[in-house]
Write a protein that holds these residues in place. Structure first.
Motif, PDB file in Angstrom:
ATOM      1  N   GLN A 333       5.793  60.213  63.154  1.00  0.00           N
ATOM      2  CA  GLN A 333       6.052  59.354  61.999  1.00  0.00           C
ATOM      3  C   GLN A 333       6.202  57.880  62.395  1.00  0.00           C
ATOM      4  N   TYR A 334       6.255  57.624  63.685  1.00  0.00           N
ATOM      5  CA  TYR A 334       6.278  56.243  64.184  1.00  0.00           C
ATOM      6  C   TYR A 334       4.873  55.846  64.638  1.00  0.00           C
ATOM      7  N   ALA A 335       4.604  54.556  64.676  1.00  0.00           N
ATOM      8  CA  ALA A 335       3.423  54.082  65.404  1.00  0.00           C
ATOM      9  C   ALA A 335       3.622  54.424  66.881  1.00  0.00           C
ATOM     10  N   GLU A 336       2.525  54.738  67.558  1.00  0.00           N
ATOM     11  CA  GLU A 336       2.632  55.188  68.954  1.00  0.00           C
ATOM     12  C   GLU A 336       3.358  54.171  69.842  1.00  0.00           C
ATOM     13  N   ALA A 337       3.010  52.897  69.679  1.00  0.00           N
ATOM     14  CA  ALA A 337       3.629  51.857  70.522  1.00  0.00           C
ATOM     15  C   ALA A 337       5.131  51.773  70.277  1.00  0.00           C
ATOM     16  N   VAL A 338       5.558  52.074  69.063  1.00  0.00           N
ATOM     17  CA  VAL A 338       6.985  51.988  68.725  1.00  0.00           C
ATOM     18  C   VAL A 338       7.735  53.152  69.365  1.00  0.00           C
ATOM     19  N   VAL A 339       7.214  54.362  69.232  1.00  0.00           N
ATOM     20  CA  VAL A 339       7.924  55.515  69.784  1.00  0.00           C
ATOM     21  C   VAL A 339       7.964  55.424  71.307  1.00  0.00           C
ATOM     22  N   TRP A 340       6.936  54.904  71.910  1.00  0.00           N
ATOM     23  CA  TRP A 340       6.941  54.755  73.364  1.00  0.00           C
ATOM     24  C   TRP A 340       8.011  53.767  73.805  1.00  0.00           C
ATOM     25  N   ARG A 341       8.161  52.683  73.082  1.00  0.00           N
ATOM     26  CA  ARG A 341       9.196  51.698  73.408  1.00  0.00           C
ATOM     27  C   ARG A 341      10.587  52.335  73.251  1.00  0.00           C
ATOM     28  N   LEU A 342      10.764  53.115  72.197  1.00  0.00           N
ATOM     29  CA  LEU A 342      12.071  53.722  71.948  1.00  0.00           C
ATOM     30  C   LEU A 342      12.413  54.781  72.997  1.00  0.00           C
ATOM     31  N   GLN A 343      11.393  55.453  73.544  1.00  0.00           N
ATOM     32  CA  GLN A 343      11.645  56.500  74.550  1.00  0.00           C
ATOM     33  C   GLN A 343      12.203  55.929  75.853  1.00  0.00           C
ATOM     34  N   GLN A 344      11.943  54.677  76.139  1.00  0.00           N
ATOM     35  CA  GLN A 344      12.393  54.115  77.418  1.00  0.00           C
ATOM     36  C   GLN A 344      13.906  54.244  77.589  1.00  0.00           C
ATOM     37  N   GLY A 345      14.631  54.051  76.485  1.00  0.00           N
ATOM     38  CA  GLY A 345      16.092  54.068  76.566  1.00  0.00           C
ATOM     39  C   GLY A 345      16.683  55.413  76.926  1.00  0.00           C
ATOM     40  N   HIS A 346      15.914  56.494  76.774  1.00  0.00           N
ATOM     41  CA  HIS A 346      16.415  57.819  77.166  1.00  0.00           C
ATOM     42  C   HIS A 346      16.684  57.906  78.663  1.00  0.00           C
ATOM     43  N   HIS A 347      16.122  56.981  79.421  1.00  0.00           N
ATOM     44  CA  HIS A 347      16.225  57.091  80.880  1.00  0.00           C
ATOM     45  C   HIS A 347      17.082  55.991  81.490  1.00  0.00           C
ATOM     46  N   ILE A 348      17.860  55.324  80.638  1.00  0.00           N
ATOM     47  CA  ILE A 348      18.882  54.388  81.122  1.00  0.00           C
ATOM     48  C   ILE A 348      20.177  55.194  81.239  1.00  0.00           C
ATOM     49  N   PRO A 349      20.723  55.399  82.445  1.00  0.00           N
ATOM     50  CA  PRO A 349      21.973  56.157  82.562  1.00  0.00           C
ATOM     51  C   PRO A 349      23.122  55.452  81.831  1.00  0.00           C
ATOM     52  N   ALA A 350      24.066  56.224  81.320  1.00  0.00           N
ATOM     53  CA  ALA A 350      25.222  55.643  80.617  1.00  0.00           C
ATOM     54  C   ALA A 350      25.972  54.664  81.515  1.00  0.00           C
TER      55      ALA A 350
END
Lengths: 472, 69
Positions: A333-350
């Motif tokens: 439901q997102y544009a591909e470039a948007v979802v890819w940008r949002l996925q980056q944050g999943h790999h920033i440790p707390a």
């Protein structure tokens, strides 16, 4: 009288409405006619609320005629980035996912704008969930730069920059998380202000990254931008970051001179040295400021690369948290470039995220003490590149995208991490006829210094009076 | 020693995405994510060496007010 309604500034049209020289209905009709003529070319509105705007304008005229003038926004047509809630009205954030989202509460900024009697012409184009900086859009279609429809208007507040530049509205409220109030302002040739973190309530606006988001304004002139900022700034019980913030009042008159005002120009060439076509325009603006009495000095901005990375760490982690469920469950439901940008944050440790937060007060204190004890403001290009065409802007593949985002936002993002106020002011054009802006950044809550500098500059120059073509 | 330990490779990104977030990533996409994530994580870890026990992230807005002229 106002001979040229569309060409008038917010302040001029407001005074004319107050005096009764022109009605709010006449001004609103002019804006609506211009939108009808320009929308197919620049696509800056999500939808146009013509009927309700004319009703509001008629009510404003009636109130003003019986002496109940509410202030400088009364009866003035505005429009805002499609991310500020009004209870019961669809707010879609430039997204497919929230295309039918109806909030139950009204944002503080819209309550202030509506309370001041402004006429709302409808929600403005923005990049999807405020991700992206070109104006390209898979769902809404591209928003285009009024100076040349093949060029990008910038983002994420694409519609705000384009609509103000095209003289379709007199001002706009938008958001800035890494440059979104300043980049489209520079690319479209208008004024954009990102206030100090904590000056304007964020309650009731779409979150992009809670720690970095601020809501700011667009207008054609610095004076107009100050009028808008006065209306939306101040303490709100609904945003603790604003506790203790008084509602400001800003001078309207340009200063006669700026003697004693010290401007720092960063020596960090790798970040701030612009393309020659842009740099020559910014250098000419510095010369105008020197003629106004400003002292121009070179200055080193400490840890500027680190500050940009710390801001990026916070931005990615918070954005991934905000969008976590949708990115996992409905990524298509997102544009591909948007979802890819949002996925980056999943790999920033707390731990990394919190380290970036823990460093923020310390680094801000060190930066402000080091820089603003010796200068009143820092001046840079708002963006070092000339305005790109859509073909070039959309040609970056996913591996190149992060580098391209860095190039676009490297002059602006540091002010978000440090919470400092910044403003982009139009200062000329590249040889291909596209606008250039300079950015000035001041110490916390010193928006008055930005406005004084900007008013002084605009009293000597007429770049802000240039109008884009209406075809092509 | 630090740099080697801090580097996240594409394989770990792929596994983390799948196991922690239920997202399947291609090798190429995981490598792209690793590049940006490593840049930010490394810069943050390096800067964090300056952190003191008493650095408190919640005082940021108070700090801005103290710095007001």
């Amino acid at each position: 009288m106002v001979d040229d309604i569309a060409g008038a500034t917010l302040t001029e049209v407001s005074a004319a409405i107050q005096r009764g020289d022109v009605s709010s209905v006449e001004v609103t009709r002019t804006c609506l006619e211009r939108i009808e003529a320009q929308q197919s070319r620049i696509n800056c509105f999500v939808s146009v609320r013509a009927e309700s705007a004319l009703v509001a304008a008629a009510e404003a005229d009636a109130e003003i005629s019986r002496g109940a003038w509410r202030g400088p926004l009364h009866g003035v047509p505005l429009a805002h980035k499609d991310m500020f809630y009004r209870a019961g009205e669809v707010t879609s954030f430039g997204s497919k996912i929230c295309k039918d989202y109806v909030p139950s509460e009204t944002s503080d900024v819209m309550a202030s704008i509506d309370g001041a009697g402004a006429v709302d012409l409808g929600p403005l184009h923005m990049t999807e969930f405020a991700v992206g900086h070109t104006g390209a859009h898979e769902h809404l279609g591209f928003c285009r730069n009024p100076w040349n429809a093949d060029r990008i208007p910038g983002g994420s507040s694409s519609g705000s920059g384009a609509a103000v530049a095209a003289r379709l509205i007199y001002g706009s409220v938008a958001s800035d998380t890494g440059g979104s109030c300043r980049l489209p302002a520079s690319m479209c040739g208008v004024v954009g202000i990102k206030p100090t973190f904590g000056l304007v309530s964020r309650f009731g606006g779409m979150p992009r990254a809670w720690s970095l988001d601020v809501f700011g304004v667009y207008a054609r002139t610095v004076e107009d931008a100050g009028v808008l900022l006065e209306v939306i700034a101040g303490e709100s019980e609904q945003d603790p970051a604003t506790y203790g913030t008084p509602r400001p009042t800003y001078d309207r008159e340009p200063p006669t001179d700026l003697a004693g005002f010290k401007i720092g120009v960063p020596t960090d060439e790798a970040i701030f040295r612009a393309d020659p076509a842009v740099q020559s325009v910014v250098d000419a603006a510095l010369e105008e400021l020197r003629l106004l009495g400003c002292e121009i000095v070179e200055i080193h901005l400490p840890d500027i690369d680190t500050i940009a990375a710390l801001g990026g760490t916070i931005l990615l982690a918070e954005a991934a948290t905000i969008h976590d469920e949708w990115v996992r469950e409905i990524p298509d439901q997102y544009a591909e470039a948007v979802v890819w940008r949002l996925q980056q944050g999943h790999h920033i440790p707390a731990t990394r995220y919190l380290q970036a937060q823990r460093l923020r007060p310390r680094i801000t204190k060190e930066f402000v003490t080091s820089v603003y004890d010796s200068v009143d403001a820092v001046l840079t290009p708002t963006i070092t590149m000339p305005v790109l065409d859509f073909e070039t802007a959309n040609s970056f593949n996913s591996a190149e995208a992060s580098g391209e985002i860095f190039e676009t936002t490297k002059c602006t993002v540091w002010a978000n991490y440090l919470g400092l106020p910044g403003m982009s002011v139009p200062c000329g054009f590249t040889p291909d006829g596209l606008p250039v802006g300079f950015q000035i950044v001041a110490r916390p809550f010193d928006e008055a210094a930005l406005l004084a500098l900007g008013r002084g500059y605009q009293s000597r120059t007429s770049w802000h009076d240039r109008r884009p073509p209406e075809t092509g | 020693m630090g740099d080697r330990q801090l580097k996240i490779d594409a394989k770990l990104i792929q596994e983390e995405a799948a196991q922690k977030h239920g997202i399947l990533l291609s090798e190429q996409r995981a490598a792209e994510l690793a590049q940006e994530v490593n840049r930010l994580n490394s810069a943050t870890a390096e800067a964090a060496k300056a952190i003191d026990l008493n650095d408190d992230p919640t005082v940021f807005t108070a700090t801005l007010r103290q710095l007001k002229r």
